[in-house]
Design an enzyme around this catalytic site. Structure first.
Site, short mmCIF file in Angstrom:
data_model
loop_
_atom_site.label_atom_id
_atom_site.label_comp_id
_atom_site.label_asym_id
_atom_site.label_seq_id
_atom_site.Cartn_x
_atom_site.Cartn_y
_atom_site.Cartn_z
N VAL A 145 0.84 -1.20 0.00
CA VAL A 145 0.00 0.00 0.00
C VAL A 145 0.87 1.24 0.00
O VAL A 145 1.75 1.40 0.84
CB VAL A 145 -0.93 0.05 1.24
N LYS A 173 -6.10 -1.68 -2.04
CA LYS A 173 -5.32 -1.06 -0.97
C LYS A 173 -6.22 -0.66 0.20
O LYS A 173 -5.83 -0.79 1.36
CB LYS A 173 -4.57 0.15 -1.51
#
Lengths: 430, 430
Positions: free
Chosen positions: B132, B205
């Protein structure tokens, strides 16, 4: 381990926040640590004072030994502030094999290396996330998240009071004095604001950040400091007009193995991420060779934000205790510190001059810069009403601090220059 | 431990960056970990391909078993991407008691919980910081720095491609199609940009962030997704005029124990910290009950930034190995996930309508909103040249998603409404 007992040194704003979080987040803490956390003893200045938090009176004491020598206490949280006593209590706690979490930037800036060494010798943890930029996990990010990178530059807005003042001055068009008064009324500035407005508070935080980020033993006296008290409305007006924002920037820069660390009012391009950090917020911009630009933004102070940082450190300590791996977080500096000379410090500068408004003035000034090999990035000349004077605003191209200071001295000697009104550093690059 | 040997699965952009950092920062790594780190074996698709990094050819292999079954390799770094093979290799590595670091957001969003469980059962570490927001240490900040807080809201600009496109559309006044082409030429967008521009990449994410930040098992299918392909110049123009900036925002919000997670184009007030995050940069804004507002900013992709995150995870794994405390980083979700209903999801909305420019139109529209109990925060009406139409832009006060969708349907039925041109969520609060 049946449970972990903490002792607090101090029960002011931050200490109160710590108790609120520890009591209010028992479920989450238990989930993370696997055992209950209780507040064992709290050192207070006076037992009679009214508290903002409910706490069993038997847990309060005016005697520090009941915390630092207490065999039932595992972790000592120092939130009393000050240097001498706090240091003595922390050293004693560590010697008594208690882990320590502190929010004390003065202490860490002055004696951090010594305290970390004592912690290591005693197999104890010493964490200090809350000492810089309150609720922003910057210490953790530097020591872990960016650990594999080589950090070359850090720029921090690490003092909320001065950022509040500069933001209000810029947005409201008010004077420094008026905004300082407003900040004091709102509780964003102390009755004696010296430590904040003169940049000393920020300098302590930059010494801590530079030590960690560069893995060098940077001391408080290595930090060149200038505060915000002489910034005028005119300066802010021209900043804005030229596409810059004025911030009190703590700068730590490393190149060719040599460093400079300073705190000073600095012009940043308005599109720089730090330029949008307003009011009492803090932010630390970090440039790493591999990662490039990153920035960490959040509240720099306040009861609960600071307490969040402390309790996060506490969680780390408790995890380490349960894993049996305390006293391992200390890394001695990798590099020998070498400070840059004034010849090596490179920057752009903003200058505001009042000059005699006659033929030859401009040429005299530009010649002076040319002689020193410094050219202009931006230049603005305006007449000053009701006077035979003109105002000249210059932003130079990059030059050394030494050269700039030579020019600055020489300008003051020029007949056509009536006064050098102000002078600031300009940053923006990597 | 004489040294730690790593194996790479994949040698694309990110894998190349990992090798560059591991080889280039040996001194720093050695200082942190206390022993040398070497690259043992690297799985590549083809041995014949030209490389951007110098590497001993004997270390390259086309056979995954030479990495994942190799007894000399301690840590496997998965940077090959994809789901099926990557998952199989990671599971096999963990079963072989190798620690794993992965940058694979697709895999972690789909199978994170399962893989973390396998890691724990085998006493192995599994870290995924790079999955992420590339170079931003957000996973670490959520799981450690803000660990003691209760996070109620996260808003992320977690896709660089769409942020680049929206920034250029806003600043250059270009169309979506033109900017997409520019982004593709600059390498900021794929030849097939679907996963980015439709919000799927961001959704993965956000599933990872919500799972971690809320300690709930949020799945990819829980994320409501809308991309940026229908955003027009007109929308951006009115955003700007009304004091907002349009961003593709991944939102994760928790209240009363219930959550919503979405990715959608969203209007933010221009003074919001996320509104200043431009170009291909990423940022994650986190609101915690105690800490208040924080934001983490940095590069969301790229060879070296992503590799920095991977090597930081690697450093953590290596420290854990030396301390003998691997396999402890996994925390099962604390809370049972409950998704909010459309009645419970609260927000403001932006609407742009084309309406018939005659008496009674305005009243018909305002009556419709009044019937549903929704009032206006901002309203703008403008004639449309060369047509008997007017353009109406509305920003509502807060209402439920259900009510808003009812109004949206009803507007389409109104005679005076020619078309509902666009509709977006408006955020900004805590």
């Amino acid at each position: 381990m049946n449970g972990i007992s903490i002792g607090l040194l101090g029960l002011g704003t931050v200490g109160t926040g710590v108790i609120k979080i520890v009591e209010g987040h028992q479920e989450e803490l238990m989930h993370q640590v696997g055992c209950p956390v209780t507040v064992g003893k709290v050192l207070v200045r006076s037992l009679d004072k009214k508290r903002d938090v409910e706490i069993d009176e038997n847990k309060l004491t005016e005697n520090p030994e009941e915390v630092i020598d207490n065999p039932n206490i595992d972790v000592v949280i120092e939130v009393m502030g000050g240097v001498k006593e706090a240091k003595a209590y922390i050293v004693r706690s560590l010697q008594n094999k208690k882990h320590v979490v502190t929010a004390n930037k003065d202490l860490m800036a002055l004696h951090g290396a010594e305290l970390l060494k004592i912690a290591q010798e005693n197999g104890c943890d010493l964490y200090y996330e809350a000492s810089v930029a309150g609720g922003i996990p910057i210490i953790r990010s530097l020591s872990e998240g960016l650990a594999s990178d080589r950090i070359t530059k850090m720029m921090g807005i690490v003092n909320g009071t001065t950022n509040f003042i500069l933001t209000k001055m810029s947005k409201q068009g008010s004077s420094y004095e008026d905004v300082l008064k407003e900040a004091q009324e709102l509780g964003f500035a102390e009755a004696d604001p010296t430590s904040d407005v003169e940049g000393l508070d920020a300098a302590r935080k930059m010494a801590i950040l530079a030590t960690l980020g560069f893995s060098m033993n940077v001391k408080l006296e290595d930090v060149v400091v200038r505060g915000i008290t002489t910034i005028t409305q005119e300066d802010l007006h021209y900043c804005d007009q030229l596409g810059y924002t004025m911030k009190l920037i703590g700068l730590a820069h490393r190149s060719d193995g040599r460093v400079e660390v300073s705190v000073q009012p600095t012009l940043l391009p308005t599109e720089h991420p730090l330029a949008a950090v307003n009011d009492e917020f803090n932010a630390v911009y970090v440039y790493g060779e591999a990662v490039g630009e990153t920035m960490f933004y959040g509240p720099g102070a306040g009861s609960l934000p600071t307490a969040t940082a402390i309790v996060s450190d506490l969680v780390t300590v408790m995890k380490n205790m349960r894993l049996g791996v305390t006293g391992r977080n200390v890394i001695a500096p990798l590099y020998h510190k070498e400070l840059k000379t004034d010849e090596e410090i490179q920057s752009k500068y903003f200058l505001r001059l009042h000059v005699v408004d006659k033929a030859g003035t401009f040429s005299a000034i530009t010649s002076l810069f040319a002689e020193h090999g410094v050219s202009f990035e931006k230049l603005l000349q305006l007449p000053i009403k009701e006077a035979d004077l003109a105002e000249i605003i210059i932003i130079t191209h990059t030059t050394s601090k030494k050269t700039y200071e030579d020019i600055y001295q020489a300008l003051n000697q020029l007949d056509v220059v009536q006064s050098v009104e102000s002078s600031y550093r300009v940053e923006g690059g990597k």
